[in-house]
Scaffold this active site. Structure first.
Site, PDB file in Angstrom:
ATOM      1  N   GLU A   1       0.824  -1.211   0.000  1.00 57.83           N
ATOM      2  CA  GLU A   1       0.000   0.000   0.000  1.00 57.83           C
ATOM      3  C   GLU A   1       0.857   1.260   0.000  1.00 57.83           C
ATOM      4  O   GLU A   1       0.373   2.350   0.292  1.00 57.83           O
ATOM      5  CB  GLU A   1      -0.967   0.014   1.185  1.00 57.83           C
ATOM      6  CG  GLU A   1      -1.868  -1.201   1.267  1.00 57.83           C
ATOM      7  CD  GLU A   1      -2.705  -1.416   0.008  1.00 57.83           C
ATOM      8  OE1 GLU A   1      -3.130  -0.422  -0.590  1.00 57.83           O
ATOM      9  OE2 GLU A   1      -2.919  -2.583  -0.366  1.00 57.83           O
TER      10      GLU A   1
ATOM     11  N   ASP B   1      -1.225  -2.547  -9.095  1.00 56.05           N
ATOM     12  CA  ASP B   1      -1.787  -3.895  -8.988  1.00 56.05           C
ATOM     13  C   ASP B   1      -1.975  -4.537 -10.355  1.00 56.05           C
ATOM     14  O   ASP B   1      -2.542  -3.921 -11.268  1.00 56.05           O
ATOM     15  CB  ASP B   1      -3.137  -3.847  -8.283  1.00 56.05           C
ATOM     16  CG  ASP B   1      -3.041  -3.295  -6.870  1.00 56.05           C
ATOM     17  OD1 ASP B   1      -1.936  -3.333  -6.300  1.00 56.05           O
ATOM     18  OD2 ASP B   1      -4.064  -2.830  -6.345  1.00 56.05           O
TER      19      ASP B   1
END
Length: 717
Positions: free
Chosen positions: A124, A222
């Site tokens: 993250e 991602d």
């Protein structure tokens, strides 16, 4: 055209505890076609970070996929990136575990792929400056952060086409700024627009950078957006976005080249040195108010899980320091601990995260299993043991109570109404109070707004950050918010007019001061007594509750409620009250059809139903498949028992969802202090599958025939 470079990093991850069907869907729709297409363009270099959670699955289900990656790495196309094996938020776990997790993944990559990774993925992109030291100790040379980090450090967007060094003294780490524009346009914008941006950067930056440096565009995001995110499979593969993108990279390779991060690092110097403050990507900063750790303040349930993780880590580390004989067992415990540090269940943004019971359950399962091993080593010479500890479990400056035995681990919070916040049943590695409160989220307003819209736009290919357009109209009725955390042993004093519905909908009036007050703590021969003095209406009461582990499968709670003389006389004497003890439970399969409410041998309802029943002496949840159930026996008989499901409304990448979080069981006694000055309710909680519990073979048939249509205020008499 001026020469420029592009470094591509793709992050592949599935959380610990995710459903196998979801992981397999991601593999078939995303990971497999993605790698197959890249393998057709061997000259295009790219980097992968694959979390250990996903690697564990691929080793068992698709080892040939990993072998293909090994070949791509051997021929120089693929660069593999390390990181924390089970994808922890690095700033949120003990420093020793940061090193252990990174070394574990680096070792795996070296052995499985015959490749020595030089970079680390920062989950993250949650960053703090002290990570530089830890990454250096783990032999990491570089990491990828967002351009947001660099902008917060005072740089300008046009200064970010390369890499920087961060750290003090000799401990330097190369940091590459991932371009937010690329994150939002790959793979969502037309390929022509993406390459127009590439050309623009190459043209402008070649004029400002020194001759020793070639401009580098960095992309790190991602991989799931290439087929797994809603709507992307059709766009990326069927409508050929990815193959067109790769074809354009091949076509433009004379001036625009792909390069591995490690190769660019060795070829070109840094653009400068920088001190990067705590940060993450823009959306995360919006959700957290600046720091990921704020999630632990917003969601006390996440904080409980997080502090449990720290507690288990300290227990394993201290035990390892004291003994070498059981090192293998404790290494197994540490592996389970690492699995319990997977970040996804600790927070909530676009994806379900914390709101998904199966993810929280997997975290607790691993933490409990890890702690159980450590306790087996600590107490191996004891046939039976039990401990009561007063410690500052959650680092709030005040002590909590921990009760432990081979079968149980309890965490009581004296400062929050003396509630039981965690009830670990160790034989099955489950926390029976793995609950989540109903609380307002910013997107709840969007739900109400969307329900007013007459038409929905279904044509656009949305990014994951666009407004979700799928809403069930009935979901708005579930926007109910709790005033207290969903734990056990919360003590309420209520009006006789209070009904199950008002308690469930949180519209009831609290007559007493006990539900959230601070309780005093006393240990009594292995039991814990929590006591408080407070008011009910205008009168003074004293309340104590004694919690004792009775056996391997049971615990006993004994209340003593005393009223002063004023309760026996005066204007309020006729005003009897309800004393309600609240329990919130979760079971291994949560709200499965296999469960039902029972009293004695009579089936009451299914777990998704609600009701109120009078005159009971026992009540429980039975698993007709023979799995874990629970039973509550109480004396005296109840005035009423209330039960209902607790459901939350959350957003995921696909829709707004209604999540079943726990069952609430409320035991209600009628107290009249004009008749008695003292009341002594007792509760016995037993776990397991006692032979006296009912086993109804036609349980599912009865549900389908409407047998479960429970109404309020039923009676078993």
């Amino acid at each position: 055209m001026n020469e420029a470079y592009l470094s591509l990093a793709f992050h592949l991850h599935q959380p610990v505890g995710n459903f196998e069907s979801v992981i397999e869907r991601a593999y078939q729709n995303c990971y497999l076609p993605f790698i197959n297409l890249f393998s057709e363009f061997p000259e295009i270099k790219f980097s992968l970070h694959i979390s250990g959670c996903l690697l564990d699955y691929l080793e068992v289900k698709h080892s040939d996929f990993l072998s293909k990656l090994k070949g791509m790495a051997a021929c120089g196309q693929l660069e593999l990136i390390s990181g924390g094996y089970y994808e922890p938020i690095l700033i949120a776990i003990p420093e020793a575990d940061v090193l252990g997790q990174i070394k574990m993944l680096s070792k795996y990559i070296a052995k499985r792929f015959n490749y020595k990774p030089k970079g680390a993925w920062i989950p993250e992109r949650v960053w703090r400056p002290e990570l530089t030291t830890l990454l250096n100790q783990a032999k990491i040379k570089y990491c990828i952060l967002d351009d947001t980090h660099f902008l917060k450090a005072g740089l300008k967007k046009e200064e970010l086409y390369g890499y920087f060094l961060t750290g003090r003294g000799k401990e330097k780490l190369a940091v590459f700024p991932s371009d937010k524009h690329l994150r939002y346009s790959i793979p969502f914008a037309p390929v022509s627009e993406v390459f127009a941006y590439f050309a623009e950067v190459a043209q402008t930056k070649a004029q400002t950078l020194s001759k020793r440096v070639r401009p580098l565009l960095t992309y790190g995001d991602d991989a799931e957006k290439f087929g797994e995110w809603p709507g992307t499979y059709k766009w990326v593969y069927e409508e050929k976005w990815l193959i067109n993108f790769l074809s354009q990279l091949r076509k433009n390779s004379p001036w625009f080249k792909t390069v591995h991060f490690s190769d660019y690092l060795e070829t070109y110097p840094a653009l400068g040195e920088i001190e990067i403050p705590e940060s993450s990507y823009d959306e995360m900063l919006e959700w957290t108010g600046g720091s990921w750790l704020n999630f632990l303040k917003k969601y006390p349930e996440a904080d409980q899980m997080h502090k449990k993780m720290f507690y288990v880590s300290r227990k394993i580390s201290s035990t390892l320091a004291k003994t070498k004989a059981d090192a293998d067992k404790l290494r197994e415990a540490k592996h389970l601990l690492y699995r319990g540090q997977c970040n996804c269940a600790y927070w909530h943004g676009v994806f379900g995260g914390l709101y998904l019971y199966h993810l929280r359950s997997a975290i607790y399962e691993n933490l409990i299993a890890a702690e159980k091993i450590a306790d087996e080593v600590i107490h191996k010479k004891e046939k039976a043991w039990q401990e009561v500890k007063l410690i500052d479990f959650d680092n709030d400056g005040k002590e909590e109570v921990i009760m432990e035995s081979p079968s149980f681990s309890l965490c009581l919070d004296p400062q929050d109404g003396g509630v039981l916040k965690e009830l670990d049943y160790r034989p099955q590695n489950i926390n029976l109070i793995n609950t989540l409160s109903r609380r307002p989220e910013t997107y709840h307003k969007k739900i109400l707004e969307l329900l007013k819209q007459a038409s929905l736009d279904k044509q656009k290919v949305h990014t994951i950050h666009d407004d979700i357009r799928v809403v069930d109209s009935s979901i708005s009725q579930k926007l109910i918010y709790d005033r207290f955390g969903r734990y056990c042993l919360r003590d309420h004093f209520l009006s006789l007019k209070t009904k199950q519905a008002s308690f469930m909908e949180n519209t009831f009036a609290e007559l007493g001061t006990f539900a959230g007050c601070a309780y005093k703590v006393k240990e009594d021969k292995g039991a814990v007594i929590l006591s408080a003095a407070g008011n009910v209406r205008q009168h003074r009461l004293e309340l104590s509750k004694k919690i004792k582990l009775k056996s391997k499968q049971a615990l006993v709670i004994e209340y003593v409620i005393k009223g002063d003389q004023a309760c026996l006389t005066g204007r309020q004497a006729k005003g009897a009250v309800l004393f309600a003890v609240e329990f919130n439970f979760t079971l291994p399969f949560l709200n499965s059809d296999r469960y039902g409410y029972f009293s004695g041998v009579k089936r009451i309802a299914g777990l998704e139903e609600e009701g109120a029943i009078g005159g009971l002496a026992s009540f429980g949840v039975c698993d007709i498949n023979g799995g874990l159930g629970l039973n509550l026996n109480f004396s005296p008989r109840l005035y009423e028992l209330w039960f209902f499901p607790v459901q939350t409304v959350s957003q995921s990448e696909r829709s707004y969802e209604l999540n079943f979080q726990c069952i609430s069981i409320v035991l209600v006694w009628r107290l009249d202090f004009s008749k008695s000055k003292r009341y002594n309710p007792k509760i016995n909680i037993s776990l397991g599958t006692p032979p006296t519990w009912p086993k109804v073979k036609n349980f599912l048939f009865l549900r389908r025939k409407g047998f479960c249509g429970i109404k309020q205020n039923l009676s078993l008499s």
